[in-house]
Design a protein around this motif. Structure first.
Motif, PDB file in Angstrom:
ATOM      1  N   ASP A 100       0.803  -1.219   0.000  1.00 25.03           N
ATOM      2  CA  ASP A 100       0.000   0.000   0.000  1.00 25.03           C
ATOM      3  C   ASP A 100       0.832   1.263   0.000  1.00 25.03           C
ATOM      4  N   THR A 101       2.079   1.125   0.457  1.00 20.76           N
ATOM      5  CA  THR A 101       2.897   2.306   0.652  1.00 20.76           C
ATOM      6  C   THR A 101       3.858   2.554  -0.508  1.00 20.76           C
ATOM      7  N   GLN A 102       3.815   1.684  -1.518  1.00 22.03           N
ATOM      8  CA  GLN A 102       4.731   1.864  -2.667  1.00 22.03           C
ATOM      9  C   GLN A 102       4.348   3.120  -3.452  1.00 22.03           C
ATOM     10  N   GLY A 141       0.447  11.223 -12.897  1.00 22.85           N
ATOM     11  CA  GLY A 141       0.408  12.601 -13.381  1.00 22.85           C
ATOM     12  C   GLY A 141       1.700  13.337 -13.075  1.00 22.85           C
ATOM     13  N   GLN A 142       1.599  14.374 -12.266  1.00 18.37           N
ATOM     14  CA  GLN A 142       2.760  15.213 -12.001  1.00 18.37           C
ATOM     15  C   GLN A 142       3.570  14.733 -10.810  1.00 18.37           C
ATOM     16  N   GLY A 143       3.132  13.675 -10.151  1.00 20.90           N
ATOM     17  CA  GLY A 143       3.854  13.292  -8.942  1.00 20.90           C
ATOM     18  C   GLY A 143       3.718  11.824  -8.617  1.00 20.90           C
ATOM     19  N   PHE A 144       3.616  11.523  -7.359  1.00 21.64           N
ATOM     20  CA  PHE A 144       3.549  10.142  -6.921  1.00 21.64           C
ATOM     21  C   PHE A 144       2.442   9.987  -5.892  1.00 21.64           C
ATOM     22  N   LEU A 145       1.802   8.861  -5.925  1.00 19.74           N
ATOM     23  CA  LEU A 145       0.831   8.531  -4.888  1.00 19.74           C
ATOM     24  C   LEU A 145       0.991   7.060  -4.559  1.00 19.74           C
ATOM     25  N   LEU A 153      -0.959   3.520  -3.352  1.00 22.87           N
ATOM     26  CA  LEU A 153      -2.295   2.986  -3.608  1.00 22.87           C
ATOM     27  C   LEU A 153      -3.274   3.437  -2.535  1.00 22.87           C
ATOM     28  N   LYS A 154      -2.791   3.455  -1.311  1.00 22.15           N
ATOM     29  CA  LYS A 154      -3.675   3.846  -0.222  1.00 22.15           C
ATOM     30  C   LYS A 154      -4.125   5.292  -0.386  1.00 22.15           C
ATOM     31  N   GLU A 155      -3.156   6.140  -0.764  1.00 17.95           N
ATOM     32  CA  GLU A 155      -3.498   7.553  -0.969  1.00 17.95           C
ATOM     33  C   GLU A 155      -4.509   7.714  -2.083  1.00 17.95           C
ATOM     34  N   VAL A 156      -4.323   6.955  -3.152  1.00 17.44           N
ATOM     35  CA  VAL A 156      -5.262   7.039  -4.274  1.00 17.44           C
ATOM     36  C   VAL A 156      -6.662   6.669  -3.797  1.00 17.44           C
ATOM     37  N   ARG A 157      -6.738   5.575  -3.054  1.00 14.54           N
ATOM     38  CA  ARG A 157      -8.045   5.122  -2.548  1.00 14.54           C
ATOM     39  C   ARG A 157      -8.708   6.200  -1.704  1.00 14.54           C
ATOM     40  N   LYS A 158      -7.914   6.751  -0.779  1.00 18.62           N
ATOM     41  CA  LYS A 158      -8.459   7.757   0.134  1.00 18.62           C
ATOM     42  C   LYS A 158      -8.893   9.010  -0.618  1.00 18.62           C
ATOM     43  N   ILE A 159      -8.052   9.419  -1.565  1.00 24.30           N
ATOM     44  CA  ILE A 159      -8.361  10.657  -2.289  1.00 24.30           C
ATOM     45  C   ILE A 159      -9.620  10.477  -3.130  1.00 24.30           C
ATOM     46  N   LEU A 160      -9.698   9.363  -3.830  1.00 24.61           N
ATOM     47  CA  LEU A 160     -10.873   9.142  -4.677  1.00 24.61           C
ATOM     48  C   LEU A 160     -12.144   9.110  -3.840  1.00 24.61           C
ATOM     49  N   ASP A 161     -12.020   8.600  -2.632  1.00 22.07           N
ATOM     50  CA  ASP A 161     -13.203   8.533  -1.781  1.00 22.07           C
ATOM     51  C   ASP A 161     -13.462   9.823  -1.013  1.00 22.07           C
ATOM     52  N   LEU A 162     -12.660  10.845  -1.287  1.00 24.12           N
ATOM     53  CA  LEU A 162     -12.909  12.151  -0.668  1.00 24.12           C
ATOM     54  C   LEU A 162     -13.427  13.168  -1.670  1.00 24.12           C
TER      55      LEU A 162
END
Lengths: 426, 82
Positions: free
Chosen positions: A288-290, A295-299, A301-310
């Protein structure tokens, strides 16, 4: 065990021993001879891999700081060894990130020499204002090393990490920060030179200059051979592209680096991005932390999940084969305009709609796929007071190929009601 | 890779001076060589004129220029000081 393995194991033991001694207070000078004896001719990559293994391993107390110390020992060994770096023609082209780094290093060395000369020529009883002005000029110029370091840290290190070389960047970054602090000291001394005197300035500058020169050497004899070995041309292209926004030190690249065989590269890039898009199933095995490039940076998987759900919208995605693939979950079910069921994931769109709306849905999908439309918007009021705004937008690859449709749905009633202004905190 | 050289030669074309030490351009502009900010000027006049001649053109004191460069840590040669 083969002979090579035996040798590797031996070296590993010696390196562990040297690092452990550094850890327990030996000075770099004390271990230099032993290091030289055993690591003559061993590649920078091999050594950095070993260091990496030792930092990661739990059965010793070796830390980053120890390896940082070893950095100097390491560099000293290479100082005499690396004259012929070999044939690296592509990387010697102007504008290639490596060429840029090396050119900057030359320019920084030259600036160091100018400053050295000036500092030698001042004394407390004859503080020539012209020289102080020049000194300030030259220090400001040298201070642009910040661009060089940032580019290294923000653009090159992530790629090293992508290839699991996590230790060298961390170590180097630590030293970079020490150098930044030493440079700040020099500037402070120069500002107060009338009170604190020339000797103090000289001392601070020497301390900075020493570490700074070592870093140039570490970059050129350790980092550069390492990255030249592991980065591919796509990596370099990305690095060159990302470099611009961080700026350059003292000298700007003379030209933009354009590798030969552009068609091949573009094709490779297209493949690359596609494989990234289609990889998500493999990504299940990623921690999850890889950090993943987005796009312009790095995320992660966990961050992607959280962001999409926000994101305060109902997001739904169907892929190029009309398969319902994803929806987010930022809106409580009771407020959703279109309630989606997890069990519907994987179904074809035509199976998810009631017959009465099916014709319209299929027409829309067709228009977005073919490019007749890029986007369709609809809005309507609901009995519960919501004012629903719906957008369907075609998702296309960089080369324009159709990838699917993103639907985003938002209740804009609260936004429509806003008047006046609110510029403070709630 | 270029050899490190902090010597500014007043008798060679300004263009070559800046090619060897790009950072010196800013200093020269601040000293009064305003046209150097113009790439076209640098590429034409810059190839024909050296610092001695350039200083004369902008009616600047060539000794002051030498000093300014030395105060910035450069070595200076070929100065036409009469």
């Amino acid at each position: 065990m083969t002979d090579t393995n035996k040798k590797e194991q031996q070296r590993m033991n010696i390196l562990t021993d040297i690092l452990t001694r550094l850890h327990h207070g030996s000075t770099p000078d004390e271990v230099q001879a032993e290091f030289d004896q055993h690591f003559q001719g061993v590649s920078a990559i091999e050594i950095s891999l070993m260091e990496h293994q030792l930092i990661e391993s739990d059965d010793n107390d070796i830390t980053f700081e120890d390896v940082m110390e070893l950095c100097n020992v390491h560099a000293n060994l290479f100082k005499n060894k690396v004259d012929g770096a070999g044939d690296i023609s592509e990387f010697e082209k102007p504008g290639h990130p490596i060429h840029v780094l090396k050119t900057e290093n030359q320019a920084m060395r030259a600036a160091l020499m100018r400053i050295n000369r000036l500092i030698k020529n001042i004394s407390d009883d004859a503080l020539e204002p012209g020289i102080l002005r020049g000194l300030k000029n030259q220090l400001a110029l040298l201070g642009q090393f910040e661009h060089h370091y940032q580019r290294k840290e923000e653009v090159i290190f992530p790629v090293m990490e992508k290839y699991n070389h996590t230790a060298p960047p961390k170590v180097m970054w630590g030293v970079d920060d020490q150098i930044r602090a030493l440079f700040a000291d020099v500037l402070t001394q120069l500002d107060s030179i009338h009170d604190t005197g020339v000797t103090a300035l000289k001392e601070r500058f020497d301390a900075f200059s020493h570490e700074f020169t070592e870093m140039i050497f570490k970059e050129e004899s350790i980092m550069i051979p390492l990255v030249l070995d592991i980065f591919n041309e796509d990596d370099w292209l990305h690095i060159a592209e990302d470099s611009e926004r961080f700026g350059y030190t003292i000298v700007e690249p003379e030209e933009k680096w354009v590798p030969e065989r552009i068609d091949f590269v573009e094709e490779k890039e297209a493949d690359h991005s596609e494989s990234q898009v289609e990889k998500p199933l493999d990504l299940n095995n990623l921690p999850d932390t890889q950090e993943i490039p987005f796009g312009q940076g790095f995320l992660t998987l966990k961050e992607v999940r959280k962001i999409l759900d926000l994101i305060p919208m109902e997001l739904t995605f169907i892929n190029k084969d009309d398969v319902f693939k994803y929806f987010n979950n930022s809106i409580p079910d009771e407020d959703k305009a279109f309630l989606r069921a997890p069990s519907a994931i994987g179904r074809e769109v035509k199976n998810c709609h009631p017959p009465k709306s099916l014709a319209m849905v299929l027409k829309l999908v067709e228009d977005l796929r073919s490019g007749v439309k890029e986007k369709e918007q609809m809005w309507f009021e609901r009995k519960n007071g919501q004012f629903i705004h719906v957008t369907y937008v075609a998702v296309r690859d960089d080369d324009g190929a159709y990838m699917g449709i993103l639907e985003y749905v938002q209740d804009i009633a609260p936004l429509k009601e806003l008047t006046g202004m609110k510029r403070g905190l709630s | 890779m270029k050899i490190i050289d902090n010597t500014i030669d007043f008798s060679i074309p300004v263009y070559d001076v800046i090619k060897q030490n790009p950072e010196v351009k800013q200093l020269l502009v601040e000293f009064g060589f305003k046209p150097l900010t113009d790439k076209a000027m640098l590429n034409t006049a810059g190839r024909l004129v050296n610092l001695n001649q350039g200083a004369k053109k902008i009616k600047a004191d060539v000794t002051a220029l030498r000093k300014e460069l030395e105060w910035n840590g450069y070595e200076v040669k070929g100065v036409d000081e009469k």
